[in-house]
Design a protein around this motif. Sequence first.
Motif, PDB file in Angstrom:
ATOM      1  N   LEU A  28      -1.772 -44.604  -7.820  1.00  0.00           N
ATOM      2  CA  LEU A  28      -2.716 -45.409  -8.592  1.00  0.00           C
ATOM      3  C   LEU A  28      -3.859 -45.813  -7.681  1.00  0.00           C
ATOM      4  CD1 LEU A  28      -0.045 -47.702 -10.282  1.00  0.00           C
ATOM      5  CD2 LEU A  28      -0.991 -45.581 -11.187  1.00  0.00           C
ATOM      6  N   PRO A  29      -4.719 -44.896  -7.311  1.00  0.00           N
ATOM      7  CA  PRO A  29      -5.734 -45.230  -6.301  1.00  0.00           C
ATOM      8  C   PRO A  29      -6.790 -46.194  -6.794  1.00  0.00           C
ATOM      9  CG  PRO A  29      -6.114 -43.043  -7.216  1.00  0.00           C
ATOM     10  CD  PRO A  29      -4.811 -43.518  -7.772  1.00  0.00           C
ATOM     11  N   SER A  30      -7.042 -46.230  -8.093  1.00  0.00           N
ATOM     12  CA  SER A  30      -8.152 -47.057  -8.564  1.00  0.00           C
ATOM     13  C   SER A  30      -7.725 -48.468  -8.945  1.00  0.00           C
ATOM     14  CB  SER A  30      -8.812 -46.388  -9.780  1.00  0.00           C
ATOM     15  OG  SER A  30      -7.871 -46.261 -10.832  1.00  0.00           O
ATOM     16  N   ARG A  31      -6.426 -48.777  -8.932  1.00  0.00           N
ATOM     17  CA  ARG A  31      -5.966 -50.109  -9.323  1.00  0.00           C
ATOM     18  C   ARG A  31      -5.006 -50.668  -8.276  1.00  0.00           C
ATOM     19  NH1 ARG A  31      -6.916 -52.359 -14.182  1.00  0.00           N
ATOM     20  NH2 ARG A  31      -6.169 -54.097 -12.988  1.00  0.00           N
ATOM     21  N   PRO A  32      -5.501 -51.124  -7.110  1.00  0.00           N
ATOM     22  CA  PRO A  32      -4.616 -51.693  -6.101  1.00  0.00           C
ATOM     23  C   PRO A  32      -4.098 -53.062  -6.531  1.00  0.00           C
ATOM     24  CG  PRO A  32      -6.896 -51.956  -5.452  1.00  0.00           C
ATOM     25  CD  PRO A  32      -6.908 -51.136  -6.708  1.00  0.00           C
ATOM     26  N   GLN A 223       5.040 -69.549 -11.508  1.00  0.00           N
ATOM     27  CA  GLN A 223       5.564 -68.682 -12.565  1.00  0.00           C
ATOM     28  C   GLN A 223       4.524 -67.619 -12.895  1.00  0.00           C
ATOM     29  OE1 GLN A 223       6.768 -71.301 -15.791  1.00  0.00           O
ATOM     30  NE2 GLN A 223       8.888 -71.020 -15.178  1.00  0.00           N
ATOM     31  N   LEU A 224       4.756 -66.443 -12.383  1.00  0.00           N
ATOM     32  CA  LEU A 224       3.837 -65.337 -12.593  1.00  0.00           C
ATOM     33  C   LEU A 224       4.520 -64.270 -13.432  1.00  0.00           C
ATOM     34  CD1 LEU A 224       2.395 -64.957  -8.980  1.00  0.00           C
ATOM     35  CD2 LEU A 224       1.405 -66.214 -10.895  1.00  0.00           C
ATOM     36  N   PRO A 225       3.756 -63.575 -14.257  1.00  0.00           N
ATOM     37  CA  PRO A 225       4.360 -62.474 -15.019  1.00  0.00           C
ATOM     38  C   PRO A 225       4.775 -61.348 -14.094  1.00  0.00           C
ATOM     39  CG  PRO A 225       1.984 -62.478 -15.293  1.00  0.00           C
ATOM     40  CD  PRO A 225       2.330 -63.732 -14.553  1.00  0.00           C
ATOM     41  N   ALA A 226       5.634 -60.488 -14.598  1.00  0.00           N
ATOM     42  CA  ALA A 226       6.107 -59.359 -13.808  1.00  0.00           C
ATOM     43  C   ALA A 226       4.929 -58.494 -13.390  1.00  0.00           C
ATOM     44  CB  ALA A 226       7.119 -58.545 -14.609  1.00  0.00           C
ATOM     45  N   SER A 227       4.966 -58.041 -12.140  1.00  0.00           N
ATOM     46  CA  SER A 227       3.841 -57.278 -11.595  1.00  0.00           C
ATOM     47  C   SER A 227       3.916 -55.802 -11.923  1.00  0.00           C
ATOM     48  CB  SER A 227       3.784 -57.459 -10.070  1.00  0.00           C
ATOM     49  OG  SER A 227       4.994 -57.017  -9.478  1.00  0.00           O
ATOM     50  N   GLY A 228       4.930 -55.355 -12.645  1.00  0.00           N
ATOM     51  CA  GLY A 228       5.036 -53.944 -12.987  1.00  0.00           C
ATOM     52  C   GLY A 228       4.119 -53.563 -14.128  1.00  0.00           C
ATOM     53  N   LEU A 229       4.181 -52.279 -14.488  1.00  0.00           N
ATOM     54  CA  LEU A 229       3.372 -51.765 -15.577  1.00  0.00           C
ATOM     55  C   LEU A 229       3.966 -52.158 -16.912  1.00  0.00           C
ATOM     56  CD1 LEU A 229       2.633 -48.177 -14.208  1.00  0.00           C
ATOM     57  CD2 LEU A 229       1.329 -50.274 -13.881  1.00  0.00           C
ATOM     58  N   GLN A 230       3.116 -52.341 -17.895  1.00  0.00           N
ATOM     59  CA  GLN A 230       3.547 -52.770 -19.223  1.00  0.00           C
ATOM     60  C   GLN A 230       2.972 -51.822 -20.265  1.00  0.00           C
ATOM     61  OE1 GLN A 230       5.870 -54.552 -21.328  1.00  0.00           O
ATOM     62  NE2 GLN A 230       5.372 -56.170 -19.875  1.00  0.00           N
ATOM     63  N   GLU A 231       3.867 -51.112 -20.961  1.00  0.00           N
ATOM     64  CA  GLU A 231       3.451 -50.226 -22.048  1.00  0.00           C
ATOM     65  C   GLU A 231       3.237 -51.064 -23.307  1.00  0.00           C
ATOM     66  OE1 GLU A 231       2.880 -46.977 -22.202  1.00  0.00           O
ATOM     67  OE2 GLU A 231       3.294 -46.557 -20.077  1.00  0.00           O
ATOM     68  N   LEU A 287      -3.367 -47.270 -30.886  1.00  0.00           N
ATOM     69  CA  LEU A 287      -3.350 -46.563 -29.617  1.00  0.00           C
ATOM     70  C   LEU A 287      -2.276 -47.170 -28.735  1.00  0.00           C
ATOM     71  CD1 LEU A 287      -6.658 -47.338 -30.246  1.00  0.00           C
ATOM     72  CD2 LEU A 287      -6.908 -45.473 -28.607  1.00  0.00           C
ATOM     73  N   SER A 288      -1.889 -46.464 -27.717  1.00  0.00           N
ATOM     74  CA  SER A 288      -0.972 -46.981 -26.706  1.00  0.00           C
ATOM     75  C   SER A 288      -1.708 -47.044 -25.376  1.00  0.00           C
ATOM     76  CB  SER A 288       0.273 -46.094 -26.583  1.00  0.00           C
ATOM     77  OG  SER A 288      -0.092 -44.776 -26.225  1.00  0.00           O
ATOM     78  N   CYS A 289      -1.386 -48.048 -24.590  1.00  0.00           N
ATOM     79  CA  CYS A 289      -2.032 -48.215 -23.288  1.00  0.00           C
ATOM     80  C   CYS A 289      -1.016 -48.730 -22.292  1.00  0.00           C
ATOM     81  CB  CYS A 289      -3.228 -49.167 -23.393  1.00  0.00           C
ATOM     82  SG  CYS A 289      -2.782 -50.886 -23.664  1.00  0.00           S
ATOM     83  N   THR A 290      -1.358 -48.616 -21.025  1.00  0.00           N
ATOM     84  CA  THR A 290      -0.522 -49.096 -19.931  1.00  0.00           C
ATOM     85  C   THR A 290      -1.310 -50.145 -19.167  1.00  0.00           C
ATOM     86  OG1 THR A 290       0.552 -46.930 -19.728  1.00  0.00           O
ATOM     87  CG2 THR A 290       0.786 -48.448 -17.884  1.00  0.00           C
ATOM     88  N   LEU A 291      -0.839 -51.373 -19.232  1.00  0.00           N
ATOM     89  CA  LEU A 291      -1.485 -52.468 -18.505  1.00  0.00           C
ATOM     90  C   LEU A 291      -0.837 -52.613 -17.141  1.00  0.00           C
ATOM     91  CD1 LEU A 291      -1.840 -55.172 -21.309  1.00  0.00           C
ATOM     92  CD2 LEU A 291      -3.555 -53.534 -20.526  1.00  0.00           C
ATOM     93  N   PRO A 292      -1.626 -52.869 -16.084  1.00  0.00           N
ATOM     94  CA  PRO A 292      -3.077 -53.141 -16.102  1.00  0.00           C
ATOM     95  C   PRO A 292      -3.950 -51.911 -15.845  1.00  0.00           C
ATOM     96  CG  PRO A 292      -2.196 -53.703 -13.973  1.00  0.00           C
ATOM     97  CD  PRO A 292      -1.030 -53.168 -14.774  1.00  0.00           C
ATOM     98  N   LEU A 293      -3.375 -50.697 -15.863  1.00  0.00           N
ATOM     99  CA  LEU A 293      -4.181 -49.510 -15.538  1.00  0.00           C
ATOM    100  C   LEU A 293      -5.274 -49.283 -16.561  1.00  0.00           C
ATOM    101  CD1 LEU A 293      -1.397 -47.009 -14.404  1.00  0.00           C
ATOM    102  CD2 LEU A 293      -2.762 -48.565 -13.021  1.00  0.00           C
ATOM    103  N   GLU A 294      -4.938 -49.421 -17.853  1.00  0.00           N
ATOM    104  CA  GLU A 294      -5.887 -49.159 -18.932  1.00  0.00           C
ATOM    105  C   GLU A 294      -6.173 -50.468 -19.655  1.00  0.00           C
ATOM    106  OE1 GLU A 294      -4.127 -44.682 -19.833  1.00  0.00           O
ATOM    107  OE2 GLU A 294      -3.397 -46.404 -20.944  1.00  0.00           O
ATOM    108  N   LYS A 295      -7.011 -51.262 -19.067  1.00  0.00           N
ATOM    109  CA  LYS A 295      -7.230 -52.605 -19.587  1.00  0.00           C
ATOM    110  C   LYS A 295      -8.450 -52.727 -20.479  1.00  0.00           C
ATOM    111  CE  LYS A 295     -10.162 -54.542 -15.963  1.00  0.00           C
ATOM    112  NZ  LYS A 295     -11.246 -54.885 -16.918  1.00  0.00           N
ATOM    113  N   ASP A 296      -9.394 -51.798 -20.378  1.00  0.00           N
ATOM    114  CA  ASP A 296     -10.658 -51.910 -21.106  1.00  0.00           C
ATOM    115  C   ASP A 296     -10.599 -51.094 -22.391  1.00  0.00           C
ATOM    116  OD1 ASP A 296     -11.879 -53.574 -19.260  1.00  0.00           O
ATOM    117  OD2 ASP A 296     -12.592 -51.906 -18.036  1.00  0.00           O
TER     118      ASP A 296
END
Length: 658
Positions: A28-32, A223-231, A287-296
């Motif tokens: 994931l080079p564009s979303r560190p 209390q932070l949300p999980a840092s993994g990807l979310q479909e 549509l389906s998206c993967t957060l936070p990679l596809e946020k816009d």
Amino acid sequence: MASVTSPSLLVECGGQRFFLGWYRTPALPSRPHSRPHSLFLQRLPKESLYSPPIVLKVIDNRPFGRRPVVGQCTVRSLQEFYWDPSQQDTAAPPEQSGGWDYRDWCPWGWGGWEWILNPIPFHPGTEFIDWWSKFYASTGEREKCGNYLEKGFDTLKVYETELENLEEFEHLSDFCHTFKLFRGRSQDSSDDPSVVGEFKGSFKIYPLPDDPRLPAPPRQFRQLPASGLQECLVRVYIIRAFGLQPKDSNGKCDPYVKISVGKKSINDQENYLPCTLEPVFGKMFELSCTLPLEKDLKVALYDYDLLSRDEKIGETVVDLENRFLSGHGARCGLPQTYCVSGPNQWRDQLRPSQLLQLFSLQHNCKAPTYKPDRLIFRDQEYLLSELEDGKPPNPHLGPVEERLALAALRKQGLVPEHVETRRLYSPLQPDIEQGKLQMWVDLFPKSLGHPGPPFNVTPRKAKRFYLRCIIWNAKDVILDDLSITGEKMSDIYVKGWLVGHEENKQKTDVHYRSMGGEGNFNWRFVFPFDYLPAEQMCHVAKKVSDSTQLILQIWDNDKFSFDDYLGSIQMDLNRMPKPAKTAEKCSLDLLDDSLSSGCFVSLFEQKTVKGWWPCMAEQDQKKILAVKNFSMFSIGFFTPNFHPWKCPRSSWMRIGAT
């Protein structure tokens, strides 16, 4: 020109630099993603006005020790990030290393959604209620919503701006802020700095005690949300647009919708709307998206052109990550009531009781207490009697505890069910508004299961109705001619049509030589017309008319001169006067508009009406009773069947009676 593969974050404030290490992200080079939170000690002035700015720099770690600055931003005002420890609740929850997740707390499991997917039961009086009834009732267009408000159904909130611009929801930046990263000016100082990315995060600045022996204030961002990807499943509802800039030579445009998120896109070019600047789309896209990679989420309107390339009218961008992480529940708005069926069926994945339980965990509150007729949450009681006070009975309501939980949720500052108005901008003229688009977005994590059914926002279309009017008898007709023997008589026939459909005038056969003012016809008129039931309007030749008037006239037939007019009656199919059961009780009083509403009936609701109606004429500038007409009217969605359109008097068959 190289891609960013090993970014790091550098924070500068007051001459000190805080380096947050570097993170290799080959996949994931564009979303560190950096560490969830960090603590820095820095001497700052007590007055925020004199505080130095915070400079954020994103640096890429490349071979041979090269570390170029990819982008940076300067946070000049720190006022909104100051925090007073004395106002913080001391009962802070223990720090969590992995963050909270929806599945960590829910004791109900994820298999209890059969009740929301059952077939919707039918309830009388709701066949003409749709989502547009709710929308028009919310915008104040009462003439288009019918009796929606009288039934006590929900309304929604129509915002005149974007949801992220509302201060009541903290601009949807209560969890994290978005800072644009700039590359900087080029050698030509006249060029504006270009935006190369975004940094999403937040700061909390608070003082430490002067005495080092005193305990330090509790750390923030526990209390932070999980840092993994979310479909996630994204439902985009496009309602309508207005004020669009014309793109064609005729001063109009042919708009259609194009939606994209990440590498996925939906192009609705084949359903463009021709020649309009205020299109009504009524579309729902999934549509389906993967957060936070596809946020816009990008929603654009294009102008369709047959020979040349389609031109972009304008575009708006929705940040899905901010809506998902916001504590104001922006991923799915809360309705006013909890319904398991009907036009306001619950569509969220979690029931109100589950959402309330999650809210209490996130805000470190005591869990709600349920009782048979009340709910206690945050030292406030929510009574069932207050929810139902003065409201008509709603057959679609769900369980009591869910309705009470929803009432408590609506008091916590969460986003209600809404339609937002977003401004459209073109990349050719980025500072000039190209129009406005009314829409809203629902966001559902796939880990919670299937969401509820979507709303049907398809624009209203006129339905084909058929009005059947059976003319049986006429009585007390004015005798306008003389027979050979000198007796008064009339050759009677009836003519009828619907207002707006004058080209479809119909008339019965002639009852010749009526000596006693009686006429027998047994004739049936069939009038096809297009009708909008929810708005109670006719649709005539691509125009909407508020007239649903039927006109019946009595004429005297003449062979060698013009026919003589004897009388007529004009009735509104939505408000027909109730007929008399016998000819003796038929009078002009039935046509008095000042009578109570109980003396009128809607043919669209009753379907069939039969009896005697008066036909009136004018004599000496006074209205007189000209004819008593015995008829039956029926209306419906059916098409004309094989029965004959007319029944001759010789057969004496009353086809319409059966």
